[in-house]
Structures are given as structure tokens and as C-alpha cells.
Design an enzyme around this catalytic site. Sequence first.
Site, PDB file in Angstrom:
ATOM      1  N   GLU A 102       0.749  -1.238   0.152  1.00 29.78           N
ATOM      2  CA  GLU A 102      -0.155  -0.173  -0.251  1.00 29.78           C
ATOM      3  C   GLU A 102       0.896   1.093  -0.055  1.00 29.78           C
ATOM      4  OE1 GLU A 102      -2.294   1.669  -0.511  1.00 29.78           O
ATOM      5  OE2 GLU A 102      -4.284   0.936   0.412  1.00 29.78           O
ATOM      6  N   ASP A 106      -3.386   5.581   6.755  1.00 25.52           N
ATOM      7  CA  ASP A 106      -3.841   6.695   7.671  1.00 25.52           C
ATOM      8  C   ASP A 106      -4.780   6.278   8.876  1.00 25.52           C
ATOM      9  OD1 ASP A 106      -4.533   9.203   8.465  1.00 25.52           O
ATOM     10  OD2 ASP A 106      -5.622   9.635   6.504  1.00 25.52           O
ATOM     11  N   LYS A 134       0.629   7.012   9.209  1.00 23.03           N
ATOM     12  CA  LYS A 134       0.311   8.177  10.264  1.00 23.03           C
ATOM     13  C   LYS A 134      -0.141   7.626  11.409  1.00 23.03           C
ATOM     14  CE  LYS A 134      -0.905  11.531   6.381  1.00 23.03           C
ATOM     15  NZ  LYS A 134      -2.192  12.052   5.951  1.00 23.03           N
ATOM     16  N   ARG A 168       0.917  12.444  -8.713  1.00 21.97           N
ATOM     17  CA  ARG A 168       1.300  10.846  -8.621  1.00 21.97           C
ATOM     18  C   ARG A 168       2.663  10.806  -9.357  1.00 21.97           C
ATOM     19  NH1 ARG A 168      -2.997   8.111  -6.749  1.00 21.97           N
ATOM     20  NH2 ARG A 168      -5.105   8.390  -7.482  1.00 21.97           N
TER      21      ARG A 168
HETATM   22  P1  5GP Z   1      -7.225   5.279   5.670  1.00 20.10           P
HETATM   23  O1  5GP Z   1      -7.639   6.448   6.532  1.00 20.10           O
HETATM   24  O2  5GP Z   1      -8.263   4.380   5.339  1.00 20.10           O
HETATM   25  O3  5GP Z   1      -5.925   4.487   6.245  1.00 20.10           O
HETATM   26  O4  5GP Z   1      -6.662   5.852   4.283  1.00 20.10           O
HETATM   27  C1  5GP Z   1      -7.385   5.754   3.211  1.00 20.10           C
HETATM   28  C2  5GP Z   1      -6.814   6.450   1.802  1.00 20.10           C
HETATM   29  O5  5GP Z   1      -6.688   7.733   2.154  1.00 20.10           O
HETATM   30  C3  5GP Z   1      -5.435   6.100   1.502  1.00 20.10           C
HETATM   31  O6  5GP Z   1      -5.243   4.829   1.158  1.00 20.10           O
HETATM   32  C4  5GP Z   1      -4.913   7.121   0.567  1.00 20.10           C
HETATM   33  O7  5GP Z   1      -5.696   6.922  -0.769  1.00 20.10           O
HETATM   34  C5  5GP Z   1      -5.553   8.425   1.405  1.00 20.10           C
HETATM   35  N1  5GP Z   1      -4.862   9.150   2.058  1.00 20.10           N
HETATM   36  C6  5GP Z   1      -4.823   9.290   3.360  1.00 20.10           C
HETATM   37  N2  5GP Z   1      -3.622  10.131   3.660  1.00 20.10           N
HETATM   38  C7  5GP Z   1      -3.148  10.753   2.591  1.00 20.10           C
HETATM   39  C8  5GP Z   1      -2.376  11.482   2.349  1.00 20.10           C
HETATM   40  O8  5GP Z   1      -1.571  12.218   3.172  1.00 20.10           O
HETATM   41  N3  5GP Z   1      -2.049  11.686   0.748  1.00 20.10           N
HETATM   42  C9  5GP Z   1      -2.724  11.081  -0.127  1.00 20.10           C
HETATM   43  N4  5GP Z   1      -2.484  11.585  -1.231  1.00 20.10           N
HETATM   44  N5  5GP Z   1      -3.757  10.405   0.108  1.00 20.10           N
HETATM   45  C10 5GP Z   1      -3.553  10.082   1.636  1.00 20.10           C
END
Ligand code: 5GP
Length: 179
Positions: A102, A106, A134, A168
Site C-alpha cells: 500500500e 492513515d 500516520k 502521482r
Molecule cells: P485510511 O484512512 O483508510 O487509512 O486511508 C485511506 C486512503 O486515504 C489511503 O489509501 C490514501 O488513498 C488516502 N490518504 C490518506 N492520507 C493521505 C495523504 O496524506 N495523501 C494522499 N494523497 N492520500 C492520503
Amino acid sequence: MHRVQIKDKTFVLKFAQDDIQKRISDLAKQIDHDYNGLKPLFIIVLNGAFMFASDLIKNINIECELTFVKLSSYQGMQTSGQVKEIIGLQHNIAGREIVVVEDIVDTGITMENLLTDLNKLGPKSIRIASLLFKPESFQKKFPIHYIGYSIPNDFVVGYGLDYDELGRNFPEIYELTHT
Ligand code: 5GP
């Protein structure tokens, strides 16, 4: 480039290209060591992980297979939240050693859903390789075995990650400026 502008936002350099490459080669060495003789299957989550996966896999020397998936969003019938469904998984993963690749974890919600779905298919084991993590935002408990960088709760772009589908292509990682 030290700063980039995407639409209304300014981003500043966080990880340079050579720094990222070095970090990824270390992760690959660790995976080579841990999975020697086990023929792991890498499940690469598109779109964000494409660049990370490419550089990671180039550095893997053990026998391995790889496959690409996407996560679609649709409104679940029973829940009000968004449920993500795996698209494109053609391998039979029963009994396999899986490494999910991945771009970023986050809150962990996306990955937890993916892990739940993959586990239903009977893999022998699943580990996660995420370029970015994070920890301040993480709400879940699952382990992430291979982490490129743990970062604060700031929005990042580049190296596969987008802002509104842009950025990207950058070979570096940038973070949003607060100024
Ligand atoms: P989750 O909160 O479910 O762990 O994260 C889901 C998705 O949010 C990640 O796969 C990514 O696509 C997007 N995401 C989270 N933080 C960031 C960030 O700092 N930058 C970008 N470009 N996408 C993020």
C-alpha cells in the site's frame, strides 16, 4: 524541486528520491530475509502504490508472484458508511503467504476492510508493506510489518500519491505547507 504547486495548494519537499530509494531497498532486504523459500504473493493496491511497488519489487531477489487490485467504493446496503470491495483479484490466495503493498495507512479503515476480505479467502499469512504510516491518525490495532516512513498527520503527495489525481508522477514525496 523544493516546492511544488498543485491547484490552490503549495507542497514542500519531504523525502528526496535517493532517500526513498535507499529506504525501499532496506525494506526489500528485510522481506527477502523474512520470506526466503516461501514464494510470497504481493498484492499491490492501485492506484497509489504503483510506484512504491515497482521499486520495491525490483529490489526483491527471492522467488515471488505479484498481482494488482483496486478497491472500489459503493454504498453498502446495510450500513451508511462506504464499503470497499476488492476488484481484480485473480489469484487463488488460499494457503499463500501474502504481502499487501500500500502507499499509505492513515486511519487504517481501508486496510482493515481489505484484511477482513482477504482473510475470508484463507491465506496462510498476511503482512502489510506500506510506504507511509500516520501513527497519530491510526485507529486500528493490526500490525504493519514493513513501513517506509512514519509521518505526522499532514497531507502528502508524490511518488504515487495524488492531490485531486495530480502529483502521482513526482519521484519525491511532498507535504502540504501550512503557510
Ligand atoms: P485510511 O484512512 O483508510 O487509512 O486511508 C485511506 C486512503 O486515504 C489511503 O489509501 C490514501 O488513498 C488516502 N490518504 C490518506 N492520507 C493521505 C495523504 O496524506 N495523501 C494522499 N494523497 N492520500 C492520503
